[in-house]
Design an enzyme around this catalytic site. Structure first.
Site, short mmCIF file in Angstrom:
data_model
loop_
_atom_site.label_atom_id
_atom_site.label_comp_id
_atom_site.label_asym_id
_atom_site.label_seq_id
_atom_site.Cartn_x
_atom_site.Cartn_y
_atom_site.Cartn_z
N LEU A 1 0.80 -1.23 0.00
CA LEU A 1 0.00 0.00 0.00
C LEU A 1 0.84 1.29 0.00
CD1 LEU A 1 -2.85 -1.05 2.52
CD2 LEU A 1 -3.04 -0.86 0.04
N LYS B 1 -14.94 -2.95 -1.01
CA LYS B 1 -14.24 -3.95 -1.85
C LYS B 1 -13.91 -5.18 -1.01
CE LYS B 1 -10.60 -4.46 -5.29
NZ LYS B 1 -9.59 -3.76 -6.07
N GLY C 1 -9.65 -10.44 -13.34
CA GLY C 1 -9.30 -11.15 -14.57
C GLY C 1 -9.98 -10.65 -15.84
N GLY D 1 -7.76 -4.10 -14.24
CA GLY D 1 -6.48 -3.72 -13.62
C GLY D 1 -5.31 -4.39 -14.33
N ILE E 1 -13.94 -8.92 -6.84
CA ILE E 1 -13.18 -9.23 -5.66
C ILE E 1 -11.81 -8.55 -5.68
CG2 ILE E 1 -14.20 -11.51 -5.21
CD1 ILE E 1 -11.94 -12.75 -6.88
N CYS F 1 -7.08 -6.05 1.20
CA CYS F 1 -5.69 -6.31 0.81
C CYS F 1 -5.23 -7.56 1.57
CB CYS F 1 -4.81 -5.11 1.15
SG CYS F 1 -3.08 -5.43 0.81
C1 SIN Z 1 -0.73 -3.43 -2.30
O1 SIN Z 1 -0.56 -2.22 -2.31
O2 SIN Z 1 0.15 -4.20 -1.85
C2 SIN Z 1 -1.97 -4.06 -2.89
C3 SIN Z 1 -3.21 -3.49 -2.33
C4 SIN Z 1 -4.36 -4.42 -2.35
O3 SIN Z 1 -4.24 -5.59 -2.76
O4 SIN Z 1 -5.45 -4.03 -1.93
#
Ligand code: SIN
Length: 318
Positions: free
Chosen positions: A88, A178, A257, A278, A204, A143
């Site tokens: 993050l 989320k 996906g 994404g 997801i 996360c």
């Molecule tokens: C990350 O910043 O490591 C990923 C964030 C997430 O999967 O929500």
């Protein structure tokens, strides 16, 4: 010439009507959205995605304080998708104010993804995001590799309920939650979020996963494990959306996906009203938004659907 022009305009009008969708009160010109985590740090990168045709964008998750994230390697390519543990990294919510000013001019909904280590932190970050003009907030409670935040919250329906309730009370913009697929019953968690006031559910986030280098026997990610995204997780996303759709009334934003129009349609047939993209951007570039949108429109036209609503959740009829 005049007839051609009329025909062209009429086709364009029908296409615009077919593709428009409303999710959590947000009006989207088409159902594609940028998923949080990719190209979401700066106004400029988000603008690139908007210019490429996304119907809405979600920022990288922001917290109260700046965070550097984990050391490298933070991303590993597997043979079925990307594995990431960035940790993050973000400049802190207050640093996004300037970026937000440029983005507001685009007229495309800007959704700020936020995280927190406590209820109070979630509320503070949400307030800051709403104040700087976010059209909605997406709560990252999913996360898979952050201690005391992320999926630790998204797995606990009591804690999640409290956070959603307090954030809803504090701000006047839609709240999207989320969810993590790393739970036994995602439908129950979605129901708890809806009951607490969530305006939509994103299903997801990534799936907790790991890769090990065989010659050195070392885990490939510096954080050892991370979140898997991309083609491998699409069937999991479809199943989660299908389960969640049966248990809630608020809209679902599908994520997991999506790389082409067929993937997007599949998530919608399971119950998604819009889809986030994404990982596919890393392989196909931002052009993926216009190609997915064009493919969705061609499908709707070919099948005789007047709008996206007619398609959402259709697989439940069988
Ligand atoms: C990350 O910043 O490591 C990923 C964030 C997430 O999967 O929500």
């Amino acid at each position: 010439m005049a007839v051609d022009n009329f025909y062209y305009k009429e086709e364009k009008r029908k296409m615009t009507e077919r593709l428009a969708t409303t999710v959590a009160g947000l009006k989207l010109a088409n159902p594609t959205m940028l998923a949080s985590g990719i190209l979401g740090y700066t106004g400029l990168s988000l603008k690139t995605v908007i210019d490429a045709g996304a119907g809405a964008v979600v920022t990288k998750s922001m917290g109260l304080e700046p965070r550097t994230g984990y050391p490298n390697p933070t991303v590993v390519q597997t043979d079925c998708g990307l594995l990431n543990a960035m940790g993050l990294p973000n400049p802190g919510i207050s640093h996004f104010k300037e970026e937000m000013k440029q983005l507001k001019r685009t007229g495309v909904p800007i959704i700020l993804s936020i995280y927190g280590y406590s209820l109070e932190e979630f509320v503070k970050v949400a307030e800051a995001a709403a104040e700087m003009g976010a059209d909605a907030i997406e709560l990252n409670v999913s996360c898979p590799h952050i201690e005391r935040a992320g999926a630790e919250i998204g797995c606990d329906s009591t804690l999640l309920t409290e956070i959603v309730k307090q954030v809803k009370k504090a701000i006047n913009v839609p709240v999207i939650v989320k969810l993590t697929p790393n739970v036994t019953n995602i439908a129950e968690i979605a129901k708890a979020a809806e009951k607490a006031g969530a305006d939509a559910i994103t299903a997801i986030n990534t799936i907790k996963a790991m890769s090990i280098e065989t010659e050195t026997a070392r885990p490939l990610l510096a954080n050892k494990f991370g979140g898997l995204s991309g083609p491998a997780i699409k069937p999991i996303a479809v199943r989660c959306i299908y389960d969640v759709y049966k248990s809630i009334d608020v809209p679902i934003i599908g994520c997991g996906g999506v790389a082409n129009w067929r993937d997007a349609i599949e998530l919608m047939l399971a119950g998604a009203s819009a889809v986030q993209i994404g990982t596919a951007i890393a392989f196909k570039g931002p052009e993926v938004f216009s190609s997915v949108t064009a493919g969705i429109d061609a499908y709707l036209n070919r099948k005789g659907f007047k709008n996206l609503k007619e398609l959402v959740g259709l697989a439940h009829n069988h």
